[in-house]
Each structure stands twice: as C-alpha cells, then as structure tokens.
Design an enzyme around this catalytic site. Structure first.
Site, PDB file in Angstrom:
ATOM      1  N   GLU A 144      -4.850  -6.665 -31.231  1.00 18.20           N
ATOM      2  CA  GLU A 144      -4.447  -8.024 -30.859  1.00 18.20           C
ATOM      3  C   GLU A 144      -5.678  -8.822 -30.442  1.00 18.20           C
ATOM      4  O   GLU A 144      -6.491  -8.328 -29.654  1.00 18.20           O
ATOM      5  CB  GLU A 144      -3.448  -8.001 -29.699  1.00 18.20           C
ATOM      6  CG  GLU A 144      -2.876  -9.377 -29.417  1.00 18.20           C
ATOM      7  CD  GLU A 144      -1.805  -9.385 -28.321  1.00 18.20           C
ATOM      8  OE1 GLU A 144      -1.326 -10.487 -27.979  1.00 18.20           O
ATOM      9  OE2 GLU A 144      -1.452  -8.309 -27.810  1.00 18.20           O
ATOM     10  N   GLY A 283      -7.051  -5.722 -20.068  1.00 10.52           N
ATOM     11  CA  GLY A 283      -6.522  -4.785 -19.096  1.00 10.52           C
ATOM     12  C   GLY A 283      -5.779  -3.649 -19.772  1.00 10.52           C
ATOM     13  O   GLY A 283      -5.938  -2.488 -19.406  1.00 10.52           O
ATOM     14  N   ALA A 284      -4.968  -3.980 -20.780  1.00  6.84           N
ATOM     15  CA  ALA A 284      -4.182  -2.969 -21.480  1.00  6.84           C
ATOM     16  C   ALA A 284      -3.532  -3.620 -22.689  1.00  6.84           C
ATOM     17  O   ALA A 284      -3.535  -4.841 -22.827  1.00  6.84           O
ATOM     18  CB  ALA A 284      -3.123  -2.361 -20.564  1.00  6.84           C
ATOM     19  N   MET A 285      -2.952  -2.782 -23.559  1.00  6.24           N
ATOM     20  CA  MET A 285      -2.338  -3.276 -24.787  1.00  6.24           C
ATOM     21  C   MET A 285      -1.055  -2.515 -25.062  1.00  6.24           C
ATOM     22  O   MET A 285      -1.004  -1.289 -24.969  1.00  6.24           O
ATOM     23  CB  MET A 285      -3.332  -3.107 -25.945  1.00  6.24           C
ATOM     24  CG  MET A 285      -2.811  -3.585 -27.272  1.00  6.24           C
ATOM     25  SD  MET A 285      -2.433  -5.361 -27.252  1.00  6.24           S
ATOM     26  CE  MET A 285      -1.111  -5.403 -28.457  1.00  6.24           C
ATOM     27  N   ASN A 287       0.784  -1.662 -27.635  1.00  5.05           N
ATOM     28  CA  ASN A 287       1.096  -1.085 -28.945  1.00  5.05           C
ATOM     29  C   ASN A 287       2.349  -0.207 -28.886  1.00  5.05           C
ATOM     30  O   ASN A 287       2.514   0.599 -27.968  1.00  5.05           O
ATOM     31  CB  ASN A 287      -0.073  -0.224 -29.427  1.00  5.05           C
ATOM     32  CG  ASN A 287      -1.411  -0.866 -29.170  1.00  5.05           C
ATOM     33  OD1 ASN A 287      -1.725  -1.906 -29.709  1.00  5.05           O
ATOM     34  ND2 ASN A 287      -2.204  -0.236 -28.314  1.00  5.05           N
ATOM     35  N   HIS A 319       3.963  -4.132 -16.931  1.00  8.32           N
ATOM     36  CA  HIS A 319       3.810  -5.226 -17.895  1.00  8.32           C
ATOM     37  C   HIS A 319       3.828  -4.700 -19.327  1.00  8.32           C
ATOM     38  O   HIS A 319       4.570  -5.199 -20.181  1.00  8.32           O
ATOM     39  CB  HIS A 319       2.508  -5.971 -17.607  1.00  8.32           C
ATOM     40  CG  HIS A 319       2.232  -7.112 -18.524  1.00  8.32           C
ATOM     41  ND1 HIS A 319       2.547  -8.419 -18.223  1.00  8.32           N
ATOM     42  CD2 HIS A 319       1.666  -7.162 -19.763  1.00  8.32           C
ATOM     43  CE1 HIS A 319       2.197  -9.204 -19.214  1.00  8.32           C
ATOM     44  NE2 HIS A 319       1.653  -8.466 -20.163  1.00  8.32           N
ATOM     45  N   GLU A 320       2.994  -3.692 -19.601  1.00 10.29           N
ATOM     46  CA  GLU A 320       2.897  -3.209 -20.979  1.00 10.29           C
ATOM     47  C   GLU A 320       4.174  -2.508 -21.416  1.00 10.29           C
ATOM     48  O   GLU A 320       4.597  -2.627 -22.570  1.00 10.29           O
ATOM     49  CB  GLU A 320       1.690  -2.288 -21.134  1.00 10.29           C
ATOM     50  CG  GLU A 320       0.359  -2.887 -20.711  1.00 10.29           C
ATOM     51  CD  GLU A 320       0.044  -4.237 -21.338  1.00 10.29           C
ATOM     52  OE1 GLU A 320       0.521  -4.517 -22.454  1.00 10.29           O
ATOM     53  OE2 GLU A 320      -0.676  -5.018 -20.704  1.00 10.29           O
ATOM     54  N   HIS A 323       6.823  -5.010 -22.400  1.00 10.57           N
ATOM     55  CA  HIS A 323       6.568  -5.598 -23.719  1.00 10.57           C
ATOM     56  C   HIS A 323       7.348  -4.885 -24.830  1.00 10.57           C
ATOM     57  O   HIS A 323       7.515  -5.447 -25.918  1.00 10.57           O
ATOM     58  CB  HIS A 323       5.083  -5.517 -24.057  1.00 10.57           C
ATOM     59  CG  HIS A 323       4.301  -6.751 -23.721  1.00 10.57           C
ATOM     60  ND1 HIS A 323       4.718  -8.026 -24.062  1.00 10.57           N
ATOM     61  CD2 HIS A 323       3.097  -6.912 -23.112  1.00 10.57           C
ATOM     62  CE1 HIS A 323       3.815  -8.907 -23.663  1.00 10.57           C
ATOM     63  NE2 HIS A 323       2.834  -8.266 -23.077  1.00 10.57           N
ATOM     64  N   GLU A 342       4.082 -13.284 -23.573  1.00 13.22           N
ATOM     65  CA  GLU A 342       3.264 -13.042 -22.391  1.00 13.22           C
ATOM     66  C   GLU A 342       3.820 -13.717 -21.138  1.00 13.22           C
ATOM     67  O   GLU A 342       3.845 -13.129 -20.068  1.00 13.22           O
ATOM     68  CB  GLU A 342       1.821 -13.493 -22.644  1.00 13.22           C
ATOM     69  CG  GLU A 342       1.102 -12.690 -23.720  1.00 13.22           C
ATOM     70  CD  GLU A 342       0.987 -11.202 -23.400  1.00 13.22           C
ATOM     71  OE1 GLU A 342       1.298 -10.801 -22.264  1.00 13.22           O
ATOM     72  OE2 GLU A 342       0.594 -10.442 -24.302  1.00 13.22           O
TER      73      GLU A 342
END
Length: 883
Positions: A144, A283-285, A287, A319-320, A323, A342
């Site tokens: 991303e 910070g993080a993703m 996927n 948060h992740e 998602h 987001e």
C-alpha cells in the site's frame, strides 16, 4: 495502515534509487476522472523463487472484459522500475505488448485470456521499502499504496479485486518460514530448498498482498469466533524477541472479541498471522490474514516499553485487525476514498482502546493528536478535505486529515444518531458492500438509511477542508439563558469560500452555586448563525460546551478566568474539565506573547492557574490517569495555532516561565503528590500507570522551578526504576538539564540497552526533543553516532522527527534547525522518498510564523525544490508548501 550528514545515497543502490525518482511535475490524478477498469482479473497466481539479491516472480492473470466499463483493446499493467523477461498470452509467447513509461500495455483481442509475466527483482537494493525488500536477512513486502507494481506488472489499483494463489520456494536455511495471505494449502521440500503454497479465498486488491520469508519464531495461540470457527493465531518475530510478544497476542484476542461484540464482525479465515519487521515505513499494514508490523507496535515488556508503548501496541494491533472488515472485506474504489477505510478504522480503534482503558483519558489523547498535527495541517498550505479531489503522489495523502479528522467526522454521525442507530447503519454498510470496492458516499448513505438521518448537508465535511471556528456568546436575562453560535470555515488552498456544515455540540449549563446541571443537551449548528434559549436559570449559568469534543472545531468565546477556574474544578465532563484547564493556560500564554499583559495581570493570571492546578492535585475523586491529563500544559503548536502569526521563541519563553512559576508556587503540593505516587508498586493496572504519569509531570514542573532539586529527584527515580516508564521519564527531565547527572545517566541508559534497537531509538529521541540549550549540537553529534543510519525509518524518525517536533530547537532564531531538516530531506530523498517527504510539513508552516523565521523556513524549502531528481513525494510536498 496505520501515519542527519553523509554522501548522497550512501546505503542504497544508485540504480534502484534512480528508478524510484519521477519527473518533477508528475500528472495530477483527479477524482472526477475515475473510470472502472476495463478488465476483470478474477484470479491471480504467483510463483516466487526467493533470494535476497535476486527473486524471480512468475505471475499468471486470468482476465475477462468488464461489462460495466468502457471496452478497451488493451490492458495496462502498472510497473515501477521493473522489466518483463517473458510475456505470454494463453500460454504462447506474445509480441503484442509495449512499454509506456514504467507500464506494460498489452493488446488483447478476445473476451477472456490468461496472461503470464516473468520478472526479476533485487530486494537487497530496495531502500524505498516499498514492494518486496530485504530487512535483516528476511524478505517482506509493503504494497500500500502502489508497491505491488514494484514486484510484477499488474493493474495496481484498489478496485481490481482478485483471488490469489501463491507458491513460494527458497533456501530452507535462509528462509525456514514462508508466509503469505490466506490459508496454507501445501508445503514440501527437496534437499536444501523448500516451498509453501497459500490461497486467499477472499478477493482483494493488490495493495493487500503480502509475503514474508525468513528465520522467525512464533508465539502461537487460538481464538474461537462467535460462529465456532477455530482460528490459529501467530505473532512471528526474531528468536530473541519472543518473550516480548505476550501483550501483542493478548491485544489481538481482545480485538477479535471486541469486534464481535461491538460491531458484530467475525473473522473469516482459519489463520491470522502478525509479523514484526524492523525496517518499515509505517506503523503496520492490514494485509489479509498476514499483518506486517513495525517492531515498535509488537514488542513490549516492562523493562523496555513504556505505558505509552503498551497502549500503542494494543491500539495498532486493534486498528489493523479491524481493517479485516473496514478495509479488506470492503475496500476503496479509488485512493480518493482512503478515509472510507482509515477514518472508520481509526474510530473503531479509538472506541476499542477507550473500552480497554480509560474512556475520558483516551478521548483527551485523541484530541491532543488532532490539535497538535491535524489542526496545523488544516490551517496550512497542505490543507485538504478528508476526501480530496486530486493528488499527484498518493503516499502524501496518508495524513492526519484523512485518518484522524476522518474518524472525527464519522464520530459526529455516531453522536447525532446515537450508538444503537449508528450500529444499524454500520450493519447495513457491511451487508450492502461486502466484497466490493466502495466509496465514502456508500458509507454515508448506509448510515443515513440505517440510522434514519438526513445527512445531505453533512456531506460537506467530506468535501471542505479547514477547521471550523465557532464563536460562542452566552447572555442571561430574567430566567432565560440565550446561546448565540456563529460558525466560519476559513479559506484553504483552492477553497476560498465555504458553506456552513452541521456541527453537533454537546453542552451543559452549570449552576454556579451548586456546581450541578439539569442534563447534557445536544444542539446542531447547521447555519452560519443560530440562537438557542434555555429557561429556568435565575442566575447566569456557566457554559460547558463541546463536551467530549463532540465536533472537531475551534471554540472562540470570551470567558473570564474566574469561570474557567470554576469549570476546571466543577465540570462533570472530564474532557470539558480538561478543556477549561487548557483554555486557562492557553489564554494567558497568548496574551503574554502578544504583549497584552501588565505585571499585575500576569501575576493575577498565574495565581488563578495555580489555584485551578491545586484543585486538580488535591481532588481525591480523580484517578491519577485523569489527574495527569489535567496537569499537562498545552503544547507550543496548539498555542501557536491560536495566534494569527506566532513567535516560537516567545511562546517557548512564556510557556517555560509559567511552568517554572507553577513549579515554585505549588512545590509543596507537587512533591506531596510525588511522594504518594512513588509508593504505588509497579503493575500494568490503571492505578499504577496513573502514578507513573503524575510522577513524570511533577519532575517536569520541578525541573522548571528548581532545576537542581529536580536533577537530584530525577536521578533518584532513574536509579530506583523497575520499569521503562519511570526510567524514561526521569531521563527525559535530565536530558533537558545542564547537570552532572545528565551525562552519566545518558551513558548508563545507552550501555544498559545497547543492541535493543527500539530502546536505543528512545535514547536518540530523548536527546533530540530535550529542552537543553545545546540540543542542536547534540543532534549534530548524534547524526555521526555509529548507531545512526538513514536506512532504518525508525532510527531516522527517532532523531529527526523528534527534533522537528522540538519547537525550542527547531525554531532556533538563526535558522539552523531549518537547515538541518532541509539537509536531511535532500540526503534521505534518494534513499527513502516516502520517509523524506514527511519531514516537509514542519517547514511548510512558515506563513504562520513571524517574519524573520518565516524567511529562513521558505529559503530552506526553496533549496530543496531546486535539487535535481527530487522524488515526486517530496516535490509535491515542497511545491505545495511554497504555494
């Protein structure tokens, strides 16, 4: 997805760096030009032969014409610095393709085809940390927003959804663990080489693709969903870090349970993996099924992580994970809709963290971030709506406006609808758009229909930039209180004129004698001006407004210090009480900086502030977590935002003078508070965390009022500390003092934690953010420290972002701070353009700074703009900042 001086590009490969550079004036992408992609990619199969220096990628795309799009004889497959070795169509070598810039354009005559493409890439040369790259001997991806095109040619846009089947093979000794999205469907090996196959059954855009290969170990656990699915959970780290992953795993399980209970969202795979990576831009993703995290948001134990770090791990993991539904199962149609995923997910993680800890403290922390980062963004040259109309480089729109203001906009819908009706709206959103690439309008329409709201006018929050200002006047006559409200939305670049927006304001009218009120009310200001009347008040009440920060606006009102002291002591809304303390101090500091105070007024104001502070210190109904928030001084950035033109030097001087005055006036009360808090033994519960919080605040006030005594007390705390929060708090105070204890404790801290990258990041940041008069020289020296590198974003941010956020040093009158950041940007841009570009906004605020410094800030920006081969990330930020 969670948002120094050596020869140019010293650590990266020159060819790879050049590949990342774009023309200085890249084309503008406009939201109104969106068109559906002419081809559907129903299935994507990938085969990776992994190597640190050379990875071969074979992709097979099953494509068919999209009946909902304009027909096209060609398919455009995006690339970025890669070259095709082989291209096939339906199993046969193809010559019907051309390169258009970085993109591969292929002519396809029929209705459906199978496209095969083979590429080779060098992960070790990828210093940009986008696409497939090497990190400490392992391979990982970050796709991303547009990183997948650096792996293989693909329609790299969020509305192209495909199922993925992936085969990975490589040296068993180098890559014993092979991870990808979805569920593992097979594995095996032959001699020194082994392989694994993965399949993700849920269609996803390319930006959610992830791959990790390396020598890792896992903390494993399981979670049973509300539907009875048994999910295997793993947190993958390097072997020496395994004992610091317990909090991450527990945070993940709490997130899964909370999302089921509060939003009705159940996890949908048999496996959920988190991998911690030390080299990461973000910070993080999120996927799908394979979250890749910056180590900062995974690793925590009391010896190496502060209470804030623990909260950060929990919040980012939440948060992740959230998602998975608000971003993965429903993704964005295009990048203009970024706040769809987001903003909504930030709200979800804020609500989760509030439920896991202190709701009022979490709300104050969120507002502090908004005011410290997003409000300045909204009032500067980079202002943009939460759903922008155009961009040149999408990575520049991962901003506080899209994330934090986006969350506030959705929170306002929740406030107006009520929690139960808002849940009906989100349920409808998930039901309508599961498996789709949606828009912000789709979300608003679902809330509108599900909650029974009319949000026609509210949609302006998505299209208008700028922080609304609400002027407030409260009059009283007879037994009636009359409230007059006026809203203005200031001009922003490209938007000189604004229409009024609905602003929900929670308020209470408090009886001054009893300190009570008859109930909280919600009024919605949806016109330029409005008047509200309230009966039954024999005397003029005190107004508590924008309670819980119900709207992301700036309140402008004439209110006496006497009333603010009253509200700081009596208001029953924790945020409003905090706001009264902040207004009390900010109003005094703005007046002092502006030269509007005589000596008598100055002393009277300080006396009133001290009275309010004493009431906070001595209020036995407060817990220490909340007490700490009420004791905190407003930040310099927030004070500057309350002024048309700010002098950072004067603001710093007046703020430190007030801090010193309070430290002296309330010395006895502060030290009594410290002595009480020091007796609380270490734990991770709220009482102990609050005790640690107020101890550090007392040290900060003592350092301003009595530096010698503070140095002694801080050194004592450092030596006795049995946790990182106390040790770091003590060292933070010592780092700003010119004392003998300072040097010894900094050396001890470094020697104690040498080799622990995250803690050494703290060591750099503490010195760069300190109040020490030689902070600039300290940063220059740290730039040459053997542990500093431009290749690791965490290390760069720890030194230079901390410095850029240090107003006293960054705004040095001779402009040396500006020159240092400009030098960093020019040096870092060829290595990691995305990280470099994030250092531009502090320089871009020159229009709100006094003339002498503003000239120096602009000169620094102009020097950056003149550099050859500037990345499009940095170029866009600089040119917009210059105007």
């Amino acid at each position: 997805m969670d948002i120094a001086r050596t020869p140019s590009n010293p650590d990266g490969n020159p060819e790879m760096a050049d590949a990342a550079m774009q023309p200085k004036d890249p084309p503008e992408i406009r939201r109104e030009d969106y068109k559906p992609f002419p081809w559907i990619v129903s299935e994507t199969r990938l085969d990776f032969e992994l190597g640190i220096d050379c990875t071969r990628v074979r992709s097979t795309l099953t494509v068919a014409r999209n009946a909902k799009a304009e027909p096209s004889p060609t398919i455009r497959l995006n690339g970025d610095g890669i070259a095709a070795i082989v291209v096939t169509v339906d199993g046969e070598p193809s010559q019907s393709w051309v390169m258009d810039g970085d993109d591969l354009v292929l002519t396809l005559p029929g209705e459906a085809h199978e496209i095969g493409i083979e590429t080779e890439i060098d992960p070790s040369a990828n210093s940009q940390l986008m696409g497939l790259y090497a990190s400490g001997g392992m391979l990982c991806t970050q796709c991303e927003a547009e990183g997948f095109r650096r792996i293989t040619f693909f329609p790299d846009r969020p509305d192209v959804l495909s199922t993925y089947t992936v085969r990975m093979s490589g040296p068993r000794a180098q890559f014993p663990v092979l991870l990808c999205n979805g569920n593992k469907t097979g594995e095996g090996g032959d001699g020194d080489t082994h392989w694994a196959e993965w399949h993700d059954p849920w269609p996803k855009p390319s930006y959610l693709f992830a791959l990790v290969a390396g020598d890792l170990v896992a903390r494993s656990d399981s979670f049973t969903t509300m539907g009875g699915r048994e999910v295997e959970l793993n947190v993958w780290v390097r072997e020496g870090d395994l004992d610091r992953t317990e909090h991450a795993m527990e945070s993940l399980k709490r997130s899964m349970k909370w999302d089921e209970e509060v939003f009705g969202r159940e996890y949908d795979l048999d496996l959920f993996n988190i991998v911690a990576v030390s080299d990461f831009n973000m910070g993080a993703m999120e996927n799908k099924g394979l979250n890749v995290f910056n180590t900062k948001y995974v690793l925590a134990d009391p010896e190496t992580a502060t209470d804030g770090d623990y909260d950060g791990v929990e919040g980012v993991i939440g948060h992740e994970y959230f998602h998975n539904w608000s971003g993965n199962r429903i993704t964005c149609r295009d990048w203009f809709q970024l706040s769809l995923k987001e903003g909504f997910t930030v709200l979800r993680d804020q609500l989760f963290s509030a439920d896991m800890g202190s709701e009022p403290v979490k709300r104050i922390e969120d507002v502090r971030v908004l005011r410290g980062i997003q409000f300045p963004e909204d009032s500067g040259p980079l202002a943009h709506p939460i759903r922008p109309d155009s961009y040149r480089e999408i990575s520049n729109f991962y901003t506080a406006t899209v994330y934090n203001k986006g969350a506030e906009v959705i929170r306002m819908m929740r406030t107006m609808a009520g929690e139960e009706a808002f849940r009906k709206g989100t349920d409808l959103y998930f039901e309508r758009h599961d498996g789709e690439a949606a828009t912000c309008e789709d979300f608003v329409k679902a809330i509108e229909d599900g909650a029974g709201l009319d949000l026609a006018q509210f949609r302006r929050w998505y299209s208008q930039a700028g922080t609304p200002k609400v002027a407030v006047e409260l009059d009283h006559e007879g037994d009636t209180a009359r409230l007059a409200l006026t809203q203005t939305v200031p001009p922003t670049p490209g938007q000189p004129d604004k229409a009024p927006m609905p602003i929900p304001l929670k308020l209470a009218l408090i009886d001054r004698k009893s300190g009570t009120h008859s109930g909280e009310r919600l009024v919605v200001l949806d016109k330029d001006t409005a008047e509200f009347t309230f009966d039954g008040f024999a005397d003029k009440p005190a107004l508590s407004i924008n309670r819980t920060f119900s709207a992301p606006v700036s309140i402008d009102r004439e209110v006496s210090r006497e009333e603010l002291v009253f509200l700081a002591a009596k208001d029953d809304d924790p945020f409003a009480r905090y706001e009264a303390m902040q207004e009390l101090m900010t109003g005094h500091l703005v007046a002092a900086v502006s030269g509007d105070l005589g000596d008598n007024d100055r002393q009277a104001a300080r006396s009133d502030i001290a009275q309010a502070m004493q009431s906070v210190i001595e209020d036995d109904q407060l817990d220490d977590l909340m007490r700490g928030e009420l004791m905190a001084m407003p930040g310099q950035t927030y004070i500057a935002e309350r002024m048309l033109v700010a002098d950072p030097g004067l603001i710093h001087a007046e703020r430190e003078a007030l801090k010193a005055d309070l430290g002296k006036r309330l010395s006895e009360q502060f030290h009594a508070l410290y002595d009480r808090a020091e007796k609380v033994p270490f734990s991770l519960d709220a009482e102990a965390k609050g005790a640690r919080k107020v101890k550090t605040l007392v040290l900060a006030y003592a350092a301003a009022g009595d530096p010698a005594k503070a140095a002694e007390l801080a050194a004592h705390q450092y030596e006795r500390a049995d946790n990182m929060t106390d040790r770091q708090g003590a060292l933070m105070v010592l780092a700003g003092l010119d004392s003998a204890e300072r040097t010894g404790k900094l050396i001890d801290f470094y020697n104690r934690y040498q080799g622990n990258a995250l803690v050494i990041d703290k060591w750099f940041a503490l010195q760069a953010s300190s109040l020490h008069p030689q902070a600039i020289e300290h940063v220059k020296a740290l730039r040459d420290h053997p542990d500093f590198t431009l290749k690791n974003p965490n290390r760069v941010r720890s030194l230079y972002m901390a410095f850029a956020a240090n107003p006293a040093a960054f705004h040095a009158a001779d402009g040396e701070g500006y020159r240092m950041i400009a030098d960093l940007i020019l040096e870092l841009d060829p290595i990691n353009a995305q990280t470099a570009a994030r250092f531009v906004p502090p320089l871009g605020r020159w229009r709100r700074i006094e003339e002498g410094r503003a000239k120096l800030m602009r000169e620094a920006l102009e020097r950056i703009a003149q550099a050859p081969k500037l990345s499009r990330d940095t170029f866009e930020q600089v040119t917009r900042s210059l105007g």
